[in-house]
Write a protein that holds these residues in place. Structure first.
Motif, PDB file in Angstrom:
ATOM      1  N   SER A  92      -5.055  -3.612  -2.809  1.00 44.91           N
ATOM      2  CA  SER A  92      -5.067  -5.077  -2.893  1.00 44.91           C
ATOM      3  C   SER A  92      -3.846  -5.613  -3.628  1.00 44.91           C
ATOM      4  N   ILE A 108     -13.730 -15.367   0.733  1.00 45.51           N
ATOM      5  CA  ILE A 108     -12.899 -14.664   1.715  1.00 45.51           C
ATOM      6  C   ILE A 108     -12.568 -15.654   2.835  1.00 45.51           C
ATOM      7  N   THR A 150      -7.723 -15.625   0.299  1.00 51.10           N
ATOM      8  CA  THR A 150      -7.884 -14.169   0.241  1.00 51.10           C
ATOM      9  C   THR A 150      -8.298 -13.652   1.620  1.00 51.10           C
ATOM     10  N   ILE A 151      -7.560 -12.638   2.079  1.00 43.96           N
ATOM     11  CA  ILE A 151      -7.801 -12.040   3.396  1.00 43.96           C
ATOM     12  C   ILE A 151      -8.310 -10.614   3.208  1.00 43.96           C
ATOM     13  N   LEU A 152      -9.410 -10.299   3.860  1.00 40.80           N
ATOM     14  CA  LEU A 152      -9.977  -8.949   3.823  1.00 40.80           C
ATOM     15  C   LEU A 152      -9.658  -8.236   5.138  1.00 40.80           C
ATOM     16  N   VAL A 153      -9.089  -7.033   5.035  1.00 39.31           N
ATOM     17  CA  VAL A 153      -8.821  -6.199   6.216  1.00 39.31           C
ATOM     18  C   VAL A 153      -9.603  -4.901   6.049  1.00 39.31           C
ATOM     19  N   THR A 154     -10.420  -4.570   7.045  1.00 41.10           N
ATOM     20  CA  THR A 154     -11.172  -3.311   6.982  1.00 41.10           C
ATOM     21  C   THR A 154     -10.889  -2.463   8.223  1.00 41.10           C
ATOM     22  N   ASP A 204     -11.505  -7.057  10.948  1.00 40.02           N
ATOM     23  CA  ASP A 204     -12.160  -5.745  10.999  1.00 40.02           C
ATOM     24  C   ASP A 204     -11.638  -5.010  12.237  1.00 40.02           C
ATOM     25  N   ALA A 225     -10.591 -15.089   5.527  1.00 40.74           N
ATOM     26  CA  ALA A 225     -10.704 -14.429   6.832  1.00 40.74           C
ATOM     27  C   ALA A 225     -10.954 -12.946   6.623  1.00 40.74           C
ATOM     28  N   HIS A 226     -11.710 -12.368   7.532  1.00 45.98           N
ATOM     29  CA  HIS A 226     -11.962 -10.915   7.514  1.00 45.98           C
ATOM     30  C   HIS A 226     -11.523 -10.348   8.858  1.00 45.98           C
ATOM     31  N   VAL A 240     -16.866  -6.481  -2.447  1.00 45.85           N
ATOM     32  CA  VAL A 240     -16.369  -7.807  -2.049  1.00 45.85           C
ATOM     33  C   VAL A 240     -17.141  -8.901  -2.787  1.00 45.85           C
TER      34      VAL A 240
END
Ligand code: ZN
Length: 197
Positions: free
Chosen positions: A70, A166, A80-84, A171, A168-169, A159
């Motif tokens: 991060s 968040i 904040t952008i979450l990438v999984t 995935d 945007a996520h 999270v």
């Protein structure tokens, strides 16, 4: 022409119970290394990003430590952008795509965003090239309270503890040829249902 999907474990139309799930697990073998293909790349990011272990999976072939990469200094002014990746461990491009984004592109996006990247949610699935975890649960169908998937539960808890909205996520998934030859037939067998290709 369609063909009803069949599978080597269990009886058609009858959902699996514990013995069938154990029979399935016994057939799974390690085919590639989470350490060599994922962790070494995560370790190489430590100078530019915050690398944090958010959990662990205590499986027979493990333990598998779970990591996020991060932004070092979060800004409340930035979304904040979450990438999984690797929610489905067998979907290699999701895992390697998340890593490549972190290695090659993430730095410049930090001018405008806080980034949280979890490259491999299901490392046992990555190593054994599986959609499910060792107890035949699909982590991607398990982002729910009291999740039956330790993979889903641990990233959800992380999270949530961030305490940041968040924005945007993203995935990362892919559709593989083995969805029709292996994973959809296994799903029909596990749940005692019938489907056609
Ligand atoms: Zn997937």
């Amino acid at each position: 022409m369609t063909q009803t999907l069949s599978y080597s474990i269990g009886k058609p139309g009858i959902p699996w119970t514990l013995p069938e799930k154990e029979q399935w697990l016994a057939q799974q073998v390690i085919k590639r290394s989470y350490h060599n293909e994922v962790i070494v790349h995560i370790d190489s990011l430590r100078s530019d990003f915050n690398v944090e272990q958010y959990g662990v999976l205590e499986y027979v072939n493990g333990p598998y430590p779970l990591y996020v990469v991060s932004t070092k200094e979060f800004s409340k002014q930035k979304p904040t952008i979450l990438v999984t990746g690797g929610v489905h461990g067998y979907e290699t491009s999701g895992v390697q795509g998340a890593l490549r984004f972190a290695l090659q592109h993430a730095a410049k996006y930090q001018a405008n965003f806080n980034l949280v990247i979890a490259p491999c949610i299901s490392p046992w699935g990555y190593e054994t090239i599986n959609r499910w975890n060792p107890v035949a649960v699909d982590p991607n169908r398990s982002f729910i309270p009291q999740s039956p998937s330790l993979e889903a539960a641990q990233i959800m808890a992380y999270v949530s503890d961030l305490g940041m909205p968040i924005y945007a996520h993203i995935d990362l998934h892919e559709t593989t040829d083995t969805d029709n030859s292996e994973f959809r037939p296994a799903l029909c067998a596990r749940d005692g249902i019938f489907q056609e290709n």
